[in-house]
Design an enzyme around this catalytic site. Structure first.
Site, PDB file in Angstrom:
ATOM      1  N   LYS A  23      20.713  -9.107 -41.552  1.00  0.00           N
ATOM      2  CA  LYS A  23      20.317  -9.308 -42.951  1.00  0.00           C
ATOM      3  C   LYS A  23      20.177 -10.792 -43.256  1.00  0.00           C
ATOM      4  CE  LYS A  23      21.577  -6.310 -45.997  1.00  0.00           C
ATOM      5  NZ  LYS A  23      22.710  -5.415 -46.114  1.00  0.00           N
ATOM      6  N   ARG A  93      27.007  -8.603 -49.621  1.00  0.00           N
ATOM      7  CA  ARG A  93      26.577  -7.537 -48.696  1.00  0.00           C
ATOM      8  C   ARG A  93      26.938  -7.870 -47.263  1.00  0.00           C
ATOM      9  NH1 ARG A  93      21.419  -7.025 -52.027  1.00  0.00           N
ATOM     10  NH2 ARG A  93      21.270  -4.791 -52.420  1.00  0.00           N
ATOM     11  N   GLY A 102      24.299   1.941 -43.983  1.00  0.00           N
ATOM     12  CA  GLY A 102      25.270   2.720 -44.744  1.00  0.00           C
ATOM     13  C   GLY A 102      26.671   2.718 -44.184  1.00  0.00           C
ATOM     14  N   MET A 104      28.654  -0.042 -43.810  1.00  0.00           N
ATOM     15  CA  MET A 104      29.545  -1.049 -44.354  1.00  0.00           C
ATOM     16  C   MET A 104      29.270  -1.244 -45.843  1.00  0.00           C
ATOM     17  SD  MET A 104      30.061  -3.050 -40.928  1.00  0.00           S
ATOM     18  CE  MET A 104      29.323  -4.453 -41.418  1.00  0.00           C
ATOM     19  N   ARG A 337      14.171  -5.351 -42.610  1.00  0.00           N
ATOM     20  CA  ARG A 337      14.693  -5.163 -41.240  1.00  0.00           C
ATOM     21  C   ARG A 337      13.763  -4.195 -40.532  1.00  0.00           C
ATOM     22  NH1 ARG A 337      20.009  -1.777 -43.161  1.00  0.00           N
ATOM     23  NH2 ARG A 337      18.931  -0.044 -44.103  1.00  0.00           N
ATOM     24  N   HIS A 455      21.342   7.794 -47.791  1.00  0.00           N
ATOM     25  CA  HIS A 455      22.205   7.642 -46.614  1.00  0.00           C
ATOM     26  C   HIS A 455      21.968   8.781 -45.616  1.00  0.00           C
ATOM     27  CE1 HIS A 455      25.989   8.509 -44.408  1.00  0.00           C
ATOM     28  NE2 HIS A 455      25.978   7.208 -44.242  1.00  0.00           N
ATOM     29  N   SER A 764      25.294   9.685  -2.951  1.00  0.00           N
ATOM     30  CA  SER A 764      25.022   9.965  -4.354  1.00  0.00           C
ATOM     31  C   SER A 764      26.346   9.768  -5.087  1.00  0.00           C
ATOM     32  CB  SER A 764      24.535  11.390  -4.520  1.00  0.00           C
ATOM     33  OG  SER A 764      24.316  11.635  -5.886  1.00  0.00           O
ATOM     34  N   CYS A 831      24.410  10.996  -9.667  1.00  0.00           N
ATOM     35  CA  CYS A 831      24.087  12.317 -10.224  1.00  0.00           C
ATOM     36  C   CYS A 831      25.115  12.814 -11.227  1.00  0.00           C
ATOM     37  CB  CYS A 831      23.910  13.326  -9.103  1.00  0.00           C
ATOM     38  SG  CYS A 831      25.411  13.549  -8.148  1.00  0.00           S
ATOM     39  N   TYR A 851      17.632   5.871  -7.101  1.00  0.00           N
ATOM     40  CA  TYR A 851      17.283   6.916  -8.079  1.00  0.00           C
ATOM     41  C   TYR A 851      18.471   7.226  -8.983  1.00  0.00           C
ATOM     42  CZ  TYR A 851      19.999  10.277  -5.299  1.00  0.00           C
ATOM     43  OH  TYR A 851      21.020  10.932  -4.656  1.00  0.00           O
TER      44      TYR A 851
END
Length: 876
Positions: A23, A93, A102, A104, A337, A455, A764, A831, A851
């Site tokens: 913010k 804020r 929503g 804080m 934002r 919210h 794996s 896996c 993988y």
């Protein structure tokens, strides 16, 4: 020079997120771009961390700096704090560097007291507005800073409205509001034992402390755990001059997006309320008007707003979520934002921005959160069933999807029921940040109040949960646990269905159909596949799962759990015969009955994967899991097997283990009963021969021996596999290759991976067990005590949901390096459940695995996470 903790908006920019929070950084950026931003300053995230280091106190150095910047702010605004002649009021804020909508707290109208409010009334010539602002301030400050629940104040307002015979807050007169202020302060004194603080400087310090404190409130901690936001980031606090949307009919406040956050369509989307303040829109207490209406109400303001929105989107090259206030016809931007959006919208926006030339493909791939794709792959309502169903009512389609479940009325109940395996729909008048865990547990969320930017809507979209908001016809009775809609009363536990795409609410359970994937998805995933370097396999035990995985882009099967195939009616009897057998011959006889079933299963998997890799894990669980525990079942099965109850009970007792997780299972079963490995190898190889003969593609089986901790036990089982396989291949007269590898799930295997790689052709990582063994707790029992660990910040994340990179990850890394040292071409993968978790996939890319394998529905998530990892950190 002492450390700088406070920055004017004019001193920051968008690249200072870590210090100023999202913010603060964006307010600074808009200020620098010359946009109409009410001025102020931001207290940095470092001040928040310092506050916790100082035992939850703001130290004198930071206090002095805040005072100094308050004076600078007064000069910029031309108004004075606590001055009744020309009062400066501020909003306080929170703003973390990751958006936590929503989660804080915010306090508006700070700086008012009995003297200043009179000055404000005189200065604005609007007594009603001044006292409306004052009662709001007391209410918010009491709630956020002093933890007096907001509903208690709502009750006092409702009482006042009833006395006056009016329905809306806006119908209360200035005198009514003055009376509310008196009642609010009396209530405060009764509850707190002291007067409401009247010194604005005290109010400000208390408010800053409250925002810092809210970084550590239960809901923020839950949200951080769900979204992997580190606790030590802290939050910044922005102190901004108030502008008043509640100062009459030429004023208002709203929230808007530069594109539709539900569909991604390129058009301003949002809502506003005339004569209201920010929290009214988000809290959903009044129902707002769509942003397009502003064109009629205030054409000049609309034109200016549309032009600023366009500039912001181009500046950030992303869809923006903006808050604005209009004070007597003048527009002010309160924040911007990157907007939270649904999965469909995220894909559309990413693809559109590429087509509009704003970003390139790589940037587009980074714009969609992998776990969002989950929402696209979930079922929708069955079209035929939907046609027949009659809607009870309709709300706003705030977050798409199809949700069906039993009605519950509180976040606690949602959590409790879901824990017991029930699918639930959470019904609330309006959700508040305290409801976050219940929202996470629910299939869908239904609210009486609140618009598309409430919210409930924003949080549900971020979670990919179906939400219908703002259905004002619903009457909820929390005490009776019922709600009425369309002439029907629905009780707790009744089924309802929500359609998050149309907003329709049905008083029945509607069956759903599998998700269909649309145009943008295919194009977007092609880009992801172009950049990723990890292969993505699926975990599948049945041809159906294998086909589902293929449909979602899986390039092989990384884990087939053979024991899942033993539990079917027809097979479990033969399995039990094997377990109660007393001789090797009896065991072999029983296994011979299972063999054809196993072979048929493997043929189905090979057919589904058409020559792609299929990794088959040999029997893993302890044998007691196949035997009954209830008295009546024991008798029935003893009769079935033709043995006495006493003998079956003896077998069950002999198999009892104190810690089966670390007991007689995995490769240890094959060491005791080599015939199991023999039978499974026969099924694997015969199936491969049969499928290769029938098809154009070649099958190359990969056999995985589980739970190895010592190279000699792997060699023992591997020798049986090789002898059996070579004999069968020789008899078939075919030329067939196969591989034997292991699952690394015991810490000792990772530590001695260089030795194990002499026998194993692939590894794996079974990270579910590796996590259990490394932490020394069982996944099934840890849930009972992990909450205390989260509360005390010992763990920030659930190690079963996100791979623990420091400990378990170190073992994985070590095994990768040692394994490759011995066998440079060793094939490495993962896996466990972590194979579908985006941050864990990124880790797998970074440590050099070949993988990842995950459940079919997580395959697209893993493909996208792998692409993002490769774009951020390409491998040489």
């Amino acid at each position: 020079m002492s450390h700088k903790y406070v920055y004017l908006f004019s001193e920051g920019n968008k690249d200072m997120r870590e210090l100023l929070g999202g913010k603060g950084a964006n307010l600074a950026e808009m200020t620098n771009a010359g946009m109409p931003v009410p001025q102020g300053f931001t207290i940095s995230t470092e001040a928040c961390t310092q506050y916790y280091n100082d035992g939850r106190q703001i130290n004198d150095e930071i206090k002095a700096e805040i005072d100094e910047y308050l004076v600078k702010m007064e000069k910029i605004c031309g108004k004075k704090f606590a001055d009744p002649e020309n009062p400066l009021l501020v909003s306080v804020r929170s703003g973390a560097r990751a958006s936590m909508p929503g989660m804080m707290d915010t306090i508006l109208n700070l700086g008012l007291n009995d003297v200043v409010v009179k000055g404000l009334a005189k200065f604005t010539n609007n007594e009603r507005f001044a006292y409306d602002s004052y009662r709001r301030f007391i209410q918010m400050f009491s709630d956020v800073v002093m933890e007096l629940p907001k509903p208690e104040f709502e009750k006092i307002i409702d009482q006042k409205k009833a006395e006056k015979g009016v329905k809306m807050d806006t119908e209360l007169s200035a005198d009514d509001l003055k009376d509310l202020v008196v009642r609010f302060k009396a209530f405060y004194k009764e509850k707190k034992g002291e007067d409401f603080p009247s010194d604005p400087k005290v109010q400000l310090m208390e408010a800053v402390k409250a925002v810092f404190r809210s970084w550590d409130n239960p809901r923020a901690n839950v949200y951080r755990r769900l979204n992997e936001i580190p606790y030590d980031w802290g939050t910044a606090v922005s102190v901004q001059a108030m502008v008043f949307g509640n100062s009459g009919d030429r004023s208002g406040t709203g929230v808007a997006f530069t594109r539709n956050p539900a569909t991604g369509e390129k058009a301003l989307f949002g809502e506003y309320l005339i004569n209201a303040q920010g929290e009214d829109v988000v809290a959903g207490v009044r129902t707002p008007s769509p942003i397009a209406q502003l064109k009629q109400d205030m054409p000049e303001v609309y034109k200016q707003f549309a032009s600023i929105a366009d500039r912001l989107e181009k500046h950030y090259t992303d869809m923006q979520d903006m808050e604005f206030t209009i004070e007597n016809g003048k527009l002010y931007m309160l924040q911007t934002r990157n907007g939270k959006r649904t999965a469909n919208a995220a894909l559309k926006v990413a693809v559109d921005l590429v087509d509009e030339g704003m970003i390139d493909e790589k940037e587009a791939v980074l714009r969609v959160e992998p776990k969002q794709l989950d929402a696209l792959l979930h079922p929708q309502f069955d079209a035929e069933a939907l046609k027949k169903a009659k809607a009870l009512g309709k709300g706003l389609a705030a977050s798409p999807g199809a949700a069906c479940g039993r009605v519950v009325f509180s976040a606690e109940d949602a959590k409790e029921w879901a824990k017991n395996g029930e699918k639930v729909v959470l019904v609330r008048r309006e959700t508040s940040p305290e409801d976050i865990e219940g929202m996470q547990s629910a299939e869908g969320i239904l609210t009486v109040r609140g618009g598309m930017t409430s919210h409930a809507a924003v949080v549900a979209r971020g979670m990919g949960t179906c939400c219908v908001s703002g259905c004002g016809e619903i009457v909820v009775d929390y005490d009776a646990k019922t709600f009425t809609l369309g002439g029907k009363t629905i009780k707790e536990g009744d089924y309802i269905s929500l359609d998050g795409t149309t907003g329709n609410i049905y008083g029945e359970a509607i069956p759903s159909a599998p998700a269909t994937i649309s145009g943008n998805f295919g194009r977007f995933m092609e880009w992801a596949d172009k950049y990723r370097q990890l292969e993505v396999y699926t975990n599948a035990d049945t041809p159906r799962d294998a086909k589902q995985g293929r449909k979602f882009g899986a390039e092989g099967i990384g884990l087939c759990r053979t024991e899942h195939m033993f539990f079917e009616e027809t097979r479990i009897k033969a399995m039990r015969e094997m377990i109660v057998a007393e001789t090797t011959e009896e065991r072999e006889k029983a296994l011979a009955k299972i063999m054809p079933f196993q072979q048929g299963d493997f043929e189905g998997l090979y057919e589904a994967m058409e020559g792609r890799p299929v990794i088959i894990r040999y029997l893993d669980p302890p044998l007691h899991e196949f035997l009954p525990t209830k008295e009546e079942d024991i008798k029935e099965i003893a009769d079935e097997l033709g043995i006495t109850v006493a003998r079956l009970k003896n077998v069950i007792a002999s198999l009892h283990e104190f810690n089966p997780m670390m007991g007689h299972r995995g490769c240890r079963l094959c060491v005791t009963y080599p015939e199991i490995a023999k039978m499974q190898t026969t099924a694997v190889i015969n199936a491969a021969i049969a499928v290769t003969k029938r098809n154009k593609f070649k099958v190359e089986p990969r056999i995985m021996i589980p739970l190895v901790g010592e190279v000699k036990e792997l060699k023992f089982v591997k020798d049986i596999v090789v002898e059996t396989a070579d004999q069968l291949i020789k008899e078939s007269g075919m030329d067939m290759k196969y591989q034997v590898g292991t699952m690394i799930e015991i810490p000792r295997a990772a530590l001695t991976a260089d030795e194990i790689a002499k026998e194993a052709e692939f590894f794996s990582f079974g990270t579910n067990d590796l996590t259990q063994m490394t932490f020394g707790f069982s996944r099934d029992d840890a849930g009972k005590f992990l909450d205390s660990y989260y509360e005390n910040k010992i763990y920030e994340l659930d190690p079963f949901a996100h791979l623990d990179q420091k400990g378990v990850g170190k073992l994985v890394k070590m095994a990768v390096e040692l394994g490759r040292k011995t066998r440079p071409d060793i094939h490495l993968g993962i896996c466990g459940e972590h194979g579908g978790d985006p941050t864990s996939v990124e880790f797998c890319h970074d440590v050099g695995l070949n993988y990842v394998s995950c459940s079919p529905f997580r395959v697209p998530v893993a493909r996208l996470a792998a692409a993002q990892a490769a774009i951020k950190n390409p491998r040489k």
